[in-house]
Design an enzyme around this catalytic site. Structure first.
Site, PDB file in Angstrom:
ATOM      1  N   PHE A  74      14.488 -29.133 -32.945  1.00  0.00           N
ATOM      2  CA  PHE A  74      14.252 -29.228 -31.501  1.00  0.00           C
ATOM      3  C   PHE A  74      12.772 -29.539 -31.190  1.00  0.00           C
ATOM      4  O   PHE A  74      12.450 -30.612 -30.672  1.00  0.00           O
ATOM      5  CB  PHE A  74      14.734 -27.916 -30.867  1.00  0.00           C
ATOM      6  CG  PHE A  74      14.140 -27.600 -29.553  1.00  0.00           C
ATOM      7  CD1 PHE A  74      14.253 -28.489 -28.479  1.00  0.00           C
ATOM      8  CD2 PHE A  74      13.466 -26.395 -29.341  1.00  0.00           C
ATOM      9  CE1 PHE A  74      13.693 -28.185 -27.243  1.00  0.00           C
ATOM     10  CE2 PHE A  74      12.919 -26.088 -28.115  1.00  0.00           C
ATOM     11  CZ  PHE A  74      13.021 -26.984 -27.070  1.00  0.00           C
ATOM     12  N   ILE A  75      11.882 -28.640 -31.571  1.00  0.00           N
ATOM     13  CA  ILE A  75      10.463 -28.865 -31.255  1.00  0.00           C
ATOM     14  C   ILE A  75       9.927 -30.048 -32.063  1.00  0.00           C
ATOM     15  O   ILE A  75       9.205 -30.910 -31.539  1.00  0.00           O
ATOM     16  CB  ILE A  75       9.626 -27.599 -31.551  1.00  0.00           C
ATOM     17  CG1 ILE A  75      10.098 -26.437 -30.669  1.00  0.00           C
ATOM     18  CG2 ILE A  75       8.131 -27.871 -31.327  1.00  0.00           C
ATOM     19  CD1 ILE A  75       9.449 -25.095 -30.971  1.00  0.00           C
TER      20      ILE A  75
ATOM     21  N   LEU B  44       6.743 -26.884 -39.310  1.00  0.00           N
ATOM     22  CA  LEU B  44       7.678 -26.224 -38.381  1.00  0.00           C
ATOM     23  C   LEU B  44       8.945 -25.761 -39.084  1.00  0.00           C
ATOM     24  O   LEU B  44       9.707 -24.963 -38.525  1.00  0.00           O
ATOM     25  CB  LEU B  44       8.093 -27.197 -37.263  1.00  0.00           C
ATOM     26  CG  LEU B  44       7.001 -27.844 -36.422  1.00  0.00           C
ATOM     27  CD1 LEU B  44       7.614 -28.826 -35.431  1.00  0.00           C
ATOM     28  CD2 LEU B  44       6.214 -26.787 -35.661  1.00  0.00           C
TER      29      LEU B  44
ATOM     30  N   TYR C  93      12.936 -12.013 -40.021  1.00  0.00           N
ATOM     31  CA  TYR C  93      12.344 -13.232 -39.438  1.00  0.00           C
ATOM     32  C   TYR C  93      10.891 -12.949 -39.050  1.00  0.00           C
ATOM     33  O   TYR C  93       9.972 -13.659 -39.479  1.00  0.00           O
ATOM     34  CB  TYR C  93      13.170 -13.671 -38.223  1.00  0.00           C
ATOM     35  CG  TYR C  93      12.631 -14.864 -37.475  1.00  0.00           C
ATOM     36  CD1 TYR C  93      12.446 -16.092 -38.106  1.00  0.00           C
ATOM     37  CD2 TYR C  93      12.326 -14.776 -36.108  1.00  0.00           C
ATOM     38  CE1 TYR C  93      11.963 -17.193 -37.401  1.00  0.00           C
ATOM     39  CE2 TYR C  93      11.854 -15.869 -35.400  1.00  0.00           C
ATOM     40  CZ  TYR C  93      11.671 -17.075 -36.052  1.00  0.00           C
ATOM     41  OH  TYR C  93      11.201 -18.153 -35.349  1.00  0.00           O
TER      42      TYR C  93
HETATM   43  P1  NAD Z   1      14.965 -25.858 -35.104  1.00  0.00           P
HETATM   44  O1  NAD Z   1      15.994 -25.066 -35.850  1.00  0.00           O
HETATM   45  O2  NAD Z   1      15.450 -26.868 -34.154  1.00  0.00           O
HETATM   46  O3  NAD Z   1      13.920 -26.494 -36.110  1.00  0.00           O
HETATM   47  C1  NAD Z   1      13.700 -26.025 -37.422  1.00  0.00           C
HETATM   48  C2  NAD Z   1      13.860 -27.228 -38.331  1.00  0.00           C
HETATM   49  O4  NAD Z   1      13.537 -26.844 -39.670  1.00  0.00           O
HETATM   50  C3  NAD Z   1      15.298 -27.755 -38.365  1.00  0.00           C
HETATM   51  O5  NAD Z   1      15.288 -29.150 -38.187  1.00  0.00           O
HETATM   52  C4  NAD Z   1      15.812 -27.384 -39.750  1.00  0.00           C
HETATM   53  O6  NAD Z   1      16.790 -28.258 -40.231  1.00  0.00           O
HETATM   54  C5  NAD Z   1      14.519 -27.407 -40.533  1.00  0.00           C
HETATM   55  N1  NAD Z   1      14.563 -26.571 -41.739  1.00  0.00           N
HETATM   56  C6  NAD Z   1      15.005 -25.307 -41.866  1.00  0.00           C
HETATM   57  N2  NAD Z   1      14.871 -24.873 -43.128  1.00  0.00           N
HETATM   58  C7  NAD Z   1      14.332 -25.927 -43.822  1.00  0.00           C
HETATM   59  C8  NAD Z   1      13.953 -26.120 -45.170  1.00  0.00           C
HETATM   60  N3  NAD Z   1      14.122 -25.144 -46.075  1.00  0.00           N
HETATM   61  N4  NAD Z   1      13.427 -27.301 -45.532  1.00  0.00           N
HETATM   62  C9  NAD Z   1      13.241 -28.296 -44.619  1.00  0.00           C
HETATM   63  N5  NAD Z   1      13.589 -28.176 -43.328  1.00  0.00           N
HETATM   64  C10 NAD Z   1      14.123 -27.006 -42.945  1.00  0.00           C
HETATM   65  O7  NAD Z   1      14.053 -24.778 -34.342  1.00  0.00           O
HETATM   66  P2  NAD Z   1      12.786 -24.987 -33.412  1.00  0.00           P
HETATM   67  O8  NAD Z   1      13.012 -24.165 -32.228  1.00  0.00           O
HETATM   68  O9  NAD Z   1      12.461 -26.421 -33.264  1.00  0.00           O
HETATM   69  O10 NAD Z   1      11.667 -24.258 -34.296  1.00  0.00           O
HETATM   70  C11 NAD Z   1      10.577 -24.951 -34.911  1.00  0.00           C
HETATM   71  C12 NAD Z   1       9.540 -23.923 -35.353  1.00  0.00           C
HETATM   72  O11 NAD Z   1       9.036 -23.222 -34.232  1.00  0.00           O
HETATM   73  C13 NAD Z   1      10.084 -22.873 -36.318  1.00  0.00           C
HETATM   74  O12 NAD Z   1       9.112 -22.598 -37.299  1.00  0.00           O
HETATM   75  C14 NAD Z   1      10.285 -21.661 -35.441  1.00  0.00           C
HETATM   76  O13 NAD Z   1      10.174 -20.464 -36.165  1.00  0.00           O
HETATM   77  C15 NAD Z   1       9.152 -21.828 -34.446  1.00  0.00           C
HETATM   78  N6  NAD Z   1       9.403 -21.141 -33.170  1.00  0.00           N
HETATM   79  C16 NAD Z   1      10.282 -21.666 -32.258  1.00  0.00           C
HETATM   80  C17 NAD Z   1      10.475 -20.977 -31.053  1.00  0.00           C
HETATM   81  C18 NAD Z   1      11.407 -21.488 -29.987  1.00  0.00           C
HETATM   82  O14 NAD Z   1      11.516 -20.833 -28.950  1.00  0.00           O
HETATM   83  N7  NAD Z   1      12.071 -22.614 -30.135  1.00  0.00           N
HETATM   84  C19 NAD Z   1       9.799 -19.779 -30.804  1.00  0.00           C
HETATM   85  C20 NAD Z   1       8.954 -19.287 -31.774  1.00  0.00           C
HETATM   86  C21 NAD Z   1       8.742 -19.987 -32.949  1.00  0.00           C
END
Ligand code: NAD
Length: 330
Positions: free
Chosen positions: A19-20, A84, A157
């Protein structure tokens, strides 16, 4: 696994199909940069990259940050690293505790190790979850973190991301790696999936399906929601801010909203006939759950470093998510 296209890229975005990450890639391309994505597609999706794949400045490889040699190869090709990739989502974390810990700890270690060897400026995404059950609202980066028992896997987490933060700062202190950690608060917007327990996309899809909008607990717990585009801008500003190196920085909005207010706003803005119903936590998460009442950042450090913080209002945010959900359904 696909082969890496051997050329130089300005940025490596791990988790770029998420997503991000997908919004970040689009913004980087818009700014004229070249981007390589490394993603295992566990929660991400190639459809998220529709706006990127036609660009000659963009390439992706499907693979895991747990693959040390692939990570090293990818990092070597890129000028800066935005890390990310992580196991995310409350449901995911409770259902797959081993994967969460491995992806978040070993994956980040692999990225930092590779970046450290070549001195590549790196951004590491952490989360407001690390504040845990702290009641010292608004949360300041140097405040104490208060996590629950290790028998409750939901805390893995927060704990794994806290280890990431320690690692990142250790790489800066010990090896001089220019690295900045962003503690992201609830980030929302188009393309966020509701499948892994994220509240806003779940409410929107319930509202559009005329199903009850299910609020867990008493609905009086609060969160601060930021629009993804604004979060992406903050990440990029921090990555280019010399004074941010070696720091942990909150990235979030300071507008506190109760989850009940969020549900009402979704119902109102979508014109849905759904009723809003309260669901006890024990029913929503049969085991292993604890919720935080309030989660709000102190953004003074972010403002000092980059002069901005996310500020889109709740209605604007909810409208963006509803608009995207409607468009996807067509
Ligand atoms: P998301 O699940 O859409 O993105 C995470 C991405 O990482 C996915 O595309 C997934 O396929 C990939 N991924 C997971 N494990 C993997 C691996 N072992 N190797 C390669 N790719 C892998 O979630 P998001 O919301 O876009 O989160 C992105 C980052 O931001 C994360 O680190 C998350 O912890 C952090 N975050 C997000 C939020 C939020 O509100 N969305 C809040 C706090 C922190």
């Amino acid at each position: 696994m696909e082969r890496l296209r051997i050329r130089r890229y300005d940025y490596l975005v791990t988790g770029g199909a998420g997503f991000i990450g997908s919004h970040l890639c689009e913004e980087l391309l818009r700014r004229g940069s070249s981007v390589l994505v490394l993603d295992d597609l566990s929660t991400g999706n190639l459809a998220n990259l529709e706006g990127c794949v036609d660009s000659s400045e963009f390439s992706y490889v499907v693979g895991s940050v747990l693959d040390e040699s692939l990570v090293s190869e990818a990092v070597d090709l890129c000028g800066r690293v935005i890390h990310l990739a992580a196991a995310v989502g409350v449901r995911n974390i409770i259902d797959r505790p081993v994967e969460t810990i491995e992806a978040n700890v070993t994956g980040t270690e692999n990225v930092l190790k590779a970046a450290g060897k070549k001195d590549k400026t790196t951004f590491v995404a952490s989360t407001s979850e690390v504040y845990g059950k702290s009641e010292a609202v608004p949360f300041k980066e140097d405040g104490d973190i208060v996590l629950g028992a290790t028998s409750r896997s939901r805390w893995s987490y927060a704990c794994s991301k806290a280890v990431d933060e320690f690692l990142a700062q250790a790489y800066w202190k010990d090896k001089g790696l220019p690295v900045v950690v962003g503690r992201l608060f609830n980030t929302v917007g188009p393309r966020q999936s509701g499948r892994y327990g994220m509240v806003l996309p779940r409410f929107v899809s319930q509202a559009l399906d005329s199903q009850p909008i299910t609020v867990y607990g008493d609905g009086l717990q609060t969160r601060c929601f930021s629009l993804v585009e604004e979060v992406v801008d903050c990440i990029l500003e921090l990555l280019h801010c010399p004074n941010a190196v070696g720091r942990v920085v909150n990235i979030g909005s300071v507008q506190e909203v109760t989850i009940m207010e969020l549900a009402r706003t979704v119902k109102e803005r979508s014109g849905s006939s759904s009723k809003i119903s309260l669901v006890p936590y024990e029913e929503a998460y049969p085991t292993d759950f604890e919720d935080m009442r309030r989660r709000m950042p102190d953004v003074s450090l972010l403002l000092k470093l980059v002069g901005r913080a996310p500020q889109a209002g709740l209605e604007e945010i909810v409208d963006a998510v509803i608009g995207w959900a409607r468009q996807t359904r067509e």
